[in-house]
Design a protein around this motif. Sequence first.
Motif, PDB file in Angstrom:
ATOM      1  N   GLU A 135       0.843  -1.200   0.000  1.00 38.10           N
ATOM      2  CA  GLU A 135       0.000   0.000   0.000  1.00 38.10           C
ATOM      3  C   GLU A 135       0.875   1.247   0.000  1.00 38.10           C
ATOM      4  N   SER A 136       0.298   2.324  -0.526  1.00 34.04           N
ATOM      5  CA  SER A 136       0.956   3.626  -0.478  1.00 34.04           C
ATOM      6  C   SER A 136      -0.130   4.686  -0.527  1.00 34.04           C
ATOM      7  N   GLY A 137      -0.052   5.672   0.350  1.00 32.37           N
ATOM      8  CA  GLY A 137      -1.130   6.643   0.398  1.00 32.37           C
ATOM      9  C   GLY A 137      -0.697   7.985   0.950  1.00 32.37           C
ATOM     10  N   THR A 138      -1.653   8.867   1.079  1.00 30.06           N
ATOM     11  CA  THR A 138      -1.445  10.196   1.640  1.00 30.06           C
ATOM     12  C   THR A 138      -2.308  10.311   2.890  1.00 30.06           C
ATOM     13  N   ALA A 139      -1.673  10.161   4.042  1.00 29.36           N
ATOM     14  CA  ALA A 139      -2.424  10.114   5.296  1.00 29.36           C
ATOM     15  C   ALA A 139      -2.910  11.483   5.755  1.00 29.36           C
ATOM     16  N   GLY A 140      -2.196  12.537   5.376  1.00 29.26           N
ATOM     17  CA  GLY A 140      -2.610  13.874   5.772  1.00 29.26           C
ATOM     18  C   GLY A 140      -1.883  14.355   7.028  1.00 29.26           C
ATOM     19  N   PRO A 141      -2.339  15.443   7.598  1.00 29.58           N
ATOM     20  CA  PRO A 141      -3.590  16.146   7.300  1.00 29.58           C
ATOM     21  C   PRO A 141      -3.523  17.116   6.124  1.00 29.58           C
TER      22      PRO A 141
END
Length: 204
Positions: A135-141
């Motif tokens: 997985e790879s993502g943009t957690a934020g905020p």
Amino acid sequence: MSKWEITIQTAPTSALTKSTDVIDHQHNNMTFPPPSLTSLAAEIASILKARKETIAIVETACGGLISSTLLSVPGASAYYKGGVTLYTLESRIAFGGWTEDDLKTYDGPTPTICERLASHLRLTLPTPPTYILAESGTAGPTPSGVSSLAPKKNRQPGYCAMAIVGPGGQVLRSVDFETGGVERSGNMVGFAEGCLRELRAVLE
């Protein structure tokens, strides 16, 4: 979303001179894994153990949450082959098979990137696991990378890409999804839940 609080109480200083130091851990409102992940992990573990299949995990935005959730199930050594957390681009060069050219062209998380990370781990382990989830993502905020007036979708908080590679290196799943949230820890749990749901669907 549950808040995790840990209170550590230690014995008075004078008591520390004794042969045994006393540390009392009181866990208030602490639940691990998060409730939304518990049943998913149990189902996945049951299927993998019944089939004598194995899995390895590559995580970026989840920070190890998927691996630790799977490991929380008793008997995890029967199906869990290992995992890596590649949070920085530097770590992807060291452990993910990336090159300097990959860094130059990187423009945020995508399912294709996850396919590559999963495939690399599969080839790295001496005995390839049955499945590799990445997985790879943009957690934020906040949006990741260099933000413009209209940041790309995959740079926005709540975006997650994932892929699952199976026997023979076949890509069994390559998707992305959004949680709709901007709170960082909430997105991490949401990413883990989404990935585990996709894994369960592949196994079914």
